[in-house]
Design a protein around this motif. Structure first.
Motif, PDB file in Angstrom:
ATOM      1  N   PRO A  37       7.071   9.518   8.483  1.00 50.85           N
ATOM      2  CA  PRO A  37       5.654   9.646   8.151  1.00 50.85           C
ATOM      3  C   PRO A  37       5.342   9.588   6.653  1.00 50.85           C
ATOM      4  CG  PRO A  37       6.186  11.154   9.912  1.00 50.85           C
ATOM      5  CD  PRO A  37       7.492  10.556   9.445  1.00 50.85           C
ATOM      6  N   ALA A  38       6.171  10.213   5.829  1.00 48.81           N
ATOM      7  CA  ALA A  38       5.913  10.179   4.383  1.00 48.81           C
ATOM      8  C   ALA A  38       6.002   8.759   3.839  1.00 48.81           C
ATOM      9  CB  ALA A  38       6.896  11.086   3.651  1.00 48.81           C
ATOM     10  N   GLY A  39       6.907   7.968   4.359  1.00 48.95           N
ATOM     11  CA  GLY A  39       7.046   6.574   3.930  1.00 48.95           C
ATOM     12  C   GLY A  39       5.846   5.736   4.335  1.00 48.95           C
ATOM     13  N   VAL A  40       5.381   5.943   5.557  1.00 45.07           N
ATOM     14  CA  VAL A  40       4.196   5.231   6.040  1.00 45.07           C
ATOM     15  C   VAL A  40       2.982   5.617   5.203  1.00 45.07           C
ATOM     16  CG1 VAL A  40       2.644   4.867   8.004  1.00 45.07           C
ATOM     17  CG2 VAL A  40       5.115   5.040   8.378  1.00 45.07           C
ATOM     18  N   ALA A  41       2.852   6.905   4.925  1.00 46.79           N
ATOM     19  CA  ALA A  41       1.733   7.378   4.104  1.00 46.79           C
ATOM     20  C   ALA A  41       1.788   6.754   2.713  1.00 46.79           C
ATOM     21  CB  ALA A  41       1.758   8.895   4.005  1.00 46.79           C
ATOM     22  N   ALA A  42       2.965   6.683   2.138  1.00 42.65           N
ATOM     23  CA  ALA A  42       3.111   6.094   0.805  1.00 42.65           C
ATOM     24  C   ALA A  42       2.718   4.618   0.816  1.00 42.65           C
ATOM     25  CB  ALA A  42       4.547   6.262   0.316  1.00 42.65           C
ATOM     26  N   GLY A  43       3.159   3.894   1.825  1.00 43.73           N
ATOM     27  CA  GLY A  43       2.786   2.485   1.943  1.00 43.73           C
ATOM     28  C   GLY A  43       1.290   2.310   2.125  1.00 43.73           C
ATOM     29  N   ALA A  44       0.686   3.194   2.897  1.00 39.94           N
ATOM     30  CA  ALA A  44      -0.757   3.138   3.137  1.00 39.94           C
ATOM     31  C   ALA A  44      -1.541   3.456   1.861  1.00 39.94           C
ATOM     32  CB  ALA A  44      -1.146   4.104   4.251  1.00 39.94           C
ATOM     33  N   VAL A  45      -1.060   4.415   1.085  1.00 34.83           N
ATOM     34  CA  VAL A  45      -1.722   4.760  -0.179  1.00 34.83           C
ATOM     35  C   VAL A  45      -1.644   3.577  -1.141  1.00 34.83           C
ATOM     36  CG1 VAL A  45      -1.524   6.210  -2.247  1.00 34.83           C
ATOM     37  CG2 VAL A  45      -1.453   7.246   0.021  1.00 34.83           C
ATOM     38  N   TYR A  46      -0.494   2.939  -1.208  1.00 36.82           N
ATOM     39  CA  TYR A  46      -0.332   1.775  -2.085  1.00 36.82           C
ATOM     40  C   TYR A  46      -1.285   0.651  -1.661  1.00 36.82           C
ATOM     41  CZ  TYR A  46       1.818  -1.942  -4.795  1.00 36.82           C
ATOM     42  OH  TYR A  46       2.035  -2.991  -5.659  1.00 36.82           O
ATOM     43  N   LEU A  47      -1.347   0.382  -0.368  1.00 42.12           N
ATOM     44  CA  LEU A  47      -2.252  -0.651   0.148  1.00 42.12           C
ATOM     45  C   LEU A  47      -3.709  -0.295  -0.134  1.00 42.12           C
ATOM     46  CD1 LEU A  47      -2.896  -3.212   1.740  1.00 42.12           C
ATOM     47  CD2 LEU A  47      -2.668  -1.878   3.838  1.00 42.12           C
ATOM     48  N   GLY A  79      -4.862   1.493  -2.515  1.00 44.44           N
ATOM     49  CA  GLY A  79      -5.105   1.288  -3.938  1.00 44.44           C
ATOM     50  C   GLY A  79      -5.356  -0.171  -4.264  1.00 44.44           C
ATOM     51  N   LEU A  80      -4.560  -1.059  -3.678  1.00 39.66           N
ATOM     52  CA  LEU A  80      -4.752  -2.493  -3.913  1.00 39.66           C
ATOM     53  C   LEU A  80      -6.109  -2.963  -3.400  1.00 39.66           C
ATOM     54  CD1 LEU A  80      -1.249  -3.935  -2.975  1.00 39.66           C
ATOM     55  CD2 LEU A  80      -2.208  -3.636  -5.264  1.00 39.66           C
ATOM     56  N   LEU A  81      -6.487  -2.481  -2.227  1.00 34.50           N
ATOM     57  CA  LEU A  81      -7.760  -2.892  -1.629  1.00 34.50           C
ATOM     58  C   LEU A  81      -8.971  -2.387  -2.411  1.00 34.50           C
ATOM     59  CD1 LEU A  81      -6.938  -2.300   2.144  1.00 34.50           C
ATOM     60  CD2 LEU A  81      -7.239  -4.505   0.993  1.00 34.50           C
ATOM     61  N   ASN A  82      -8.788  -1.292  -3.143  1.00 37.67           N
ATOM     62  CA  ASN A  82      -9.907  -0.677  -3.860  1.00 37.67           C
ATOM     63  C   ASN A  82      -9.780  -0.767  -5.374  1.00 37.67           C
ATOM     64  OD1 ASN A  82     -11.618   0.587  -1.678  1.00 37.67           O
ATOM     65  ND2 ASN A  82      -9.571   1.280  -1.104  1.00 37.67           N
ATOM     66  N   ASP A  83      -8.918  -1.673  -5.839  1.00 38.06           N
ATOM     67  CA  ASP A  83      -8.718  -1.886  -7.279  1.00 38.06           C
ATOM     68  C   ASP A  83      -8.370  -0.603  -8.031  1.00 38.06           C
ATOM     69  OD1 ASP A  83      -9.170  -4.667  -7.164  1.00 38.06           O
ATOM     70  OD2 ASP A  83     -11.333  -4.327  -7.134  1.00 38.06           O
ATOM     71  N   VAL A  84      -7.548   0.221  -7.407  1.00 34.10           N
ATOM     72  CA  VAL A  84      -7.051   1.439  -8.048  1.00 34.10           C
ATOM     73  C   VAL A  84      -5.590   1.173  -8.407  1.00 34.10           C
ATOM     74  CG1 VAL A  84      -6.550   3.887  -7.762  1.00 34.10           C
ATOM     75  CG2 VAL A  84      -8.602   2.903  -6.719  1.00 34.10           C
ATOM     76  N   SER A  85      -5.299   1.194  -9.673  1.00 34.84           N
ATOM     77  CA  SER A  85      -3.968   0.823 -10.146  1.00 34.84           C
ATOM     78  C   SER A  85      -3.001   2.006 -10.089  1.00 34.84           C
ATOM     79  CB  SER A  85      -4.072   0.294 -11.574  1.00 34.84           C
ATOM     80  OG  SER A  85      -2.796  -0.062 -12.039  1.00 34.84           O
ATOM     81  N   LYS A  86      -2.197   2.020  -9.055  1.00 40.39           N
ATOM     82  CA  LYS A  86      -1.120   3.000  -8.915  1.00 40.39           C
ATOM     83  C   LYS A  86       0.144   2.231  -8.564  1.00 40.39           C
ATOM     84  CE  LYS A  86      -3.450   6.677  -9.683  1.00 40.39           C
ATOM     85  NZ  LYS A  86      -3.276   7.350 -10.955  1.00 40.39           N
ATOM     86  N   SER A  87       1.190   2.433  -9.339  1.00 36.33           N
ATOM     87  CA  SER A  87       2.428   1.692  -9.091  1.00 36.33           C
ATOM     88  C   SER A  87       3.196   2.289  -7.906  1.00 36.33           C
ATOM     89  CB  SER A  87       3.314   1.724 -10.337  1.00 36.33           C
ATOM     90  OG  SER A  87       3.827   3.020 -10.550  1.00 36.33           O
ATOM     91  N   GLN A  88       4.089   1.488  -7.372  1.00 33.05           N
ATOM     92  CA  GLN A  88       4.956   1.981  -6.308  1.00 33.05           C
ATOM     93  C   GLN A  88       5.794   3.137  -6.817  1.00 33.05           C
ATOM     94  OE1 GLN A  88       7.125  -1.442  -4.885  1.00 33.05           O
ATOM     95  NE2 GLN A  88       5.274  -2.458  -4.178  1.00 33.05           N
ATOM     96  N   LYS A  89       6.181   3.089  -8.079  1.00 33.18           N
ATOM     97  CA  LYS A  89       6.967   4.167  -8.684  1.00 33.18           C
ATOM     98  C   LYS A  89       6.176   5.471  -8.726  1.00 33.18           C
ATOM     99  CE  LYS A  89       9.582   5.330 -12.827  1.00 33.18           C
ATOM    100  NZ  LYS A  89      10.035   4.848 -14.135  1.00 33.18           N
ATOM    101  N   GLU A  90       4.905   5.388  -9.143  1.00 34.96           N
ATOM    102  CA  GLU A  90       4.061   6.591  -9.195  1.00 34.96           C
ATOM    103  C   GLU A  90       3.908   7.212  -7.809  1.00 34.96           C
ATOM    104  OE1 GLU A  90       0.561   6.288 -12.310  1.00 34.96           O
ATOM    105  OE2 GLU A  90       0.780   4.396 -11.204  1.00 34.96           O
ATOM    106  N   ILE A  91       3.606   6.361  -6.839  1.00 40.85           N
ATOM    107  CA  ILE A  91       3.396   6.847  -5.471  1.00 40.85           C
ATOM    108  C   ILE A  91       4.691   7.423  -4.910  1.00 40.85           C
ATOM    109  CG2 ILE A  91       2.817   6.140  -3.116  1.00 40.85           C
ATOM    110  CD1 ILE A  91       0.869   4.082  -4.474  1.00 40.85           C
ATOM    111  N   SER A  92       5.803   6.755  -5.151  1.00 39.43           N
ATOM    112  CA  SER A  92       7.079   7.237  -4.616  1.00 39.43           C
ATOM    113  C   SER A  92       7.431   8.611  -5.178  1.00 39.43           C
ATOM    114  CB  SER A  92       8.204   6.246  -4.915  1.00 39.43           C
ATOM    115  OG  SER A  92       8.539   6.225  -6.285  1.00 39.43           O
TER     116      SER A  92
END
Length: 64
Positions: free
Chosen positions: A11-21, A23-36
């Motif tokens: 679940p944490a991995g899915v949530a992280a992927g969803a947060v990254y997506l 961010g991309l959809l809403n022009d919010v710049s968060k790196s995969q490193k930050e989210i991880s």
């Protein structure tokens, strides 16, 4: 961090992927490193789960 050898989508991995997506959809710049770092999964997990979620929604292919 996720257990090595885990075959399911943790679940944490899915949530992280969803947060990254999201961010991309809403022009919010968060790196995969930050989210991880915040979620407690690897950068690779964020990328793999993001791509897995993305594959379920063909209309978002432009993001890849």
């Amino acid at each position: 961090m996720e257990e090595k050898g885990s075959r399911g989508w943790v679940p944490a991995g899915v949530a992280a992927g969803a947060v990254y997506l999201a961010g991309l959809l809403n022009d919010v710049s968060k790196s995969q490193k930050e989210i991880s770092r915040v979620v407690g999964v690897s950068k690779v997990t964020v990328r793999i789960r993001y791509l897995g979620i993305l594959s379920l929604f063909p209309e978002f292919k432009r993001l890849h």
